[in-house]
Structures are given as structure tokens and as C-alpha cells.
Enzyme design. Structure first.
Site, PDB file in Angstrom:
ATOM      1  N   GLU A  41       8.590   2.215   2.472  1.00 51.17           N
ATOM      2  CA  GLU A  41       7.236   2.756   2.349  1.00 51.17           C
ATOM      3  C   GLU A  41       6.250   2.021   3.249  1.00 51.17           C
ATOM      4  OE1 GLU A  41       3.934   3.615  -1.184  1.00 51.17           O
ATOM      5  OE2 GLU A  41       5.323   1.935  -1.396  1.00 51.17           O
ATOM      6  N   LYS A 119       2.968  11.233  -1.188  1.00 54.31           N
ATOM      7  CA  LYS A 119       3.073  10.578  -2.491  1.00 54.31           C
ATOM      8  C   LYS A 119       2.085  11.169  -3.493  1.00 54.31           C
ATOM      9  CE  LYS A 119       2.928   5.758  -4.207  1.00 54.31           C
ATOM     10  NZ  LYS A 119       2.678   4.382  -3.718  1.00 54.31           N
ATOM     11  N   CYS A 160       7.853   5.231  -4.087  1.00 53.04           N
ATOM     12  CA  CYS A 160       7.415   4.044  -4.817  1.00 53.04           C
ATOM     13  C   CYS A 160       6.958   4.343  -6.247  1.00 53.04           C
ATOM     14  CB  CYS A 160       6.333   3.310  -4.021  1.00 53.04           C
ATOM     15  SG  CYS A 160       6.146   1.571  -4.501  1.00 53.04           S
TER      16      CYS A 160
END
Length: 279
Positions: A41, A119, A160
Site C-alpha cells: 500500500e 480503498k 489495508c
């Protein structure tokens, strides 16, 4: 499908980060001959002030075009084509009005973009140790659930903090995912407590392979504070077994994913057919 997670220790220098990624990918491809390579990431700019994050981010072309691409997009596309691999570019900063999106890009062996995912869940938390994080100060949330064909597999995309939201992973499974790819920059504190446990849980729940690639090392945040990320990138099979993992240093780890393992686990325990609650 031979799959490699490339564990980096990025900082705020875009040229240094690209050089590190290039060297590690080349070494991993030469050593292990993977078909799929995954970066972590925000490897393009971890740490630094908001101005640095914006400077190292870039506009992305409309899907299906390459007009006006920046250095990150070109690097990922050219690297995939040069090595003849599918390259999951971890995630990078995508300019989005007055904020950024935390966006994954997937390129095929021909260097053509196959998918992008931003995300959904932003990391606005205070750890038990008192460290505060406000991802929403800089980033806007994505909205779309994304899967992409990768060879004989269907890959679901997450990033994440998404890991803590099981409903996203169920949605990916329902869309046909049999492998889930998750780049991350887990903090050292939360990683020690939850990283492997959550990854194994998501693999067990979805009966998917989970390919998790993290950053490692120490970077300096906008306030001048040292922040450590956990590393320990790993690949987990659909039964929840950790097949391979990196340590807490720069490097990579490789494993071979098979559809047979997915099919065997799902046939023996057809949990999706047994679900009675939830969408």
C-alpha cells in the site's frame, strides 16, 4: 499461479521508491518466476507532509486509455510488460479534486490496465498505544467493489484497513473471487496484535487464497514522528494456513496458488450455500 509479494520500506521520495520497487521486482522475477507480483500500500509515498503526498500522487487516465499518464502509471505498465507478469501495483495516491484516493492498479503482462480499486474504509483511529491516524484528512473513500480475472483466477481487491470489514470480503466472494489481494501499511502495533489473525479469518470465511503485501521499516510522518509498519507479508490458503511469509525486512515471498485447493475446501464445507443471515 506463482505469486510473489514484494515487501518494501518506502519513504517520501518518489524516485527512491520507484528504484526500490524496480530492483525488488526484477530480483524476485529472476529468482522465483512468478506470474503475479504484488506491491504494498502507498509504496509510492509513505510519510511526509500532505503537500508531499499530493506532489507524489498523479491523475489517472480514463480506463482503457493511456493519455496523460504519470511516472507511476508508466512504471507499473512498463514493468508488467517488460517482465511478462500480471502486476498488482499495491496502491498509489490518485488525485481526486481537493483530496486523494488510495488506489490499486492491476496491469496484465501486456502492460494494459485490467482493473483499479480505491480503498473504501479509511483509517481514522487511535491505537491503544496512543498513536493517532486520520487518513480522511488527505484521502476520500472509494465506493466500488472490484474483482478482476488473473489467469484462471478471479481476484478480489481490498486495501489495508478494509481487512477489518468482513462484509466487503463476503461481497468479493459472492462476485466470484477465489483469491483476494490486499496491499497494506499496517502499523507495527496493530500488526503485532491483529494482522495474521484477521488475514487468516478472511481466508477461512471466504474460502479464498489471501495474498497480503505490507510495507516494513520506519518512515517520518507530517508531524516529524517516526512511524513503524509491520511487514510480515504473507500468502494464506483457503483453509487458513499461512503458506509463506516474509519477515520484517525488505524482500519478497513466493507461493503457488491452485484452484484445486479452493474447490476442495468449498466442496467439503459449502458455507456460502449455508448462509442464512446477511445480504
Amino acid at each position: 499461479m506463482r505469486t510473489t509479494v514484494v515487501q518494501m520500506a518506502p519513504g517520501a521520495s518518489l524516485p527512491d521508491n520507484i528504484a526500490q520497487a524496480s530492483d525488488l521486482i526484477a530480483a524476485a522475477v529472476a529468482a522465483d518466476r512468478p506470474e503475479l507480483v504484488v506491491l504494498p500500500e502507498i509504496w509510492s509515498c509513505l510519510g511526509g507532509a500532505a503537500e508531499t503526498k499530493f506532489a507524489n500522487a498523479e491523475e489517472l487516465p480514463a480506463p482503457g486509455t493511456t493519455a496523460g499518464t504519470g511516472p507511476l502509471y508508466r512504471f507499473l505498465s512498463e514493468t508488467a510488460r517488460t517482465h511478462g507478469i500480471t502486476l498488482h501495483g499495491g496502491s498509489i495516491g490518485q488525485r481526486y479534486g481537493g483530496k486523494l484516493l488510495n488506489t490499486s492498479l492491476v496491469f496484465g503482462p501486456d502492460g494494459v490496465e485490467r482493473a483499479r480499486y480505491s480503498k473504501i474504509h479509511l483509517f481514522d483511529i487511535t491505537t491503544p498505544g496512543g498513536e493517532g491516524y486520520r487518513e480522511s484528512d488527505t484521502y476520500a473513500p472509494g465506493e466500488d467493489v472490484v474483482t478482476v480475472p488473473v489467469g484462471a483466477f478471479t481476484a478480489g481487491l481490498a486495501i489495508c484497513y478494509d481487512l477489518r470489514f468482513a462484509e466487503l470480503f463476503l461481497a468479493l466472494r459472492k462476485r466470484g473471487a477465489n483469491v483476494i489481494v490486499l496491499p497494506a501499511a499496517f502499523t507495527a502495533e496493530t500488526g503485532e496484535a491483529h494482522w495474521a489473525t484477521l488475514l487468516r479469518a478472511r481466508a477461512i470465511e471466504t474460502q479464498c487464497w489471501v495474498v497480503a503485501c505490507g510495507t516494513t521499516g520506519t518512515h517520518i510522518d507530517a508531524g516529524g514522528h517516526a512511524r513503524r509498519t509491520y511487514g510480515h507479508s504473507m500468502i494464506i490458503d483457503p483453509w487458513g494456513t499461512i503458506v509463506t511469509q516474509a519477515s520484517n525486512g525488505i524482500g519478497w515471498a513466493t507461493a503457488t496458488l491452485t484452484l484445486h485447493q479452493v474447490e476442495r475446501v468449498r466442496a467439503g464445507m459449502p458455507v456460502l450455500a449455508h448462509r442464512r443471515l446477511g445480504a
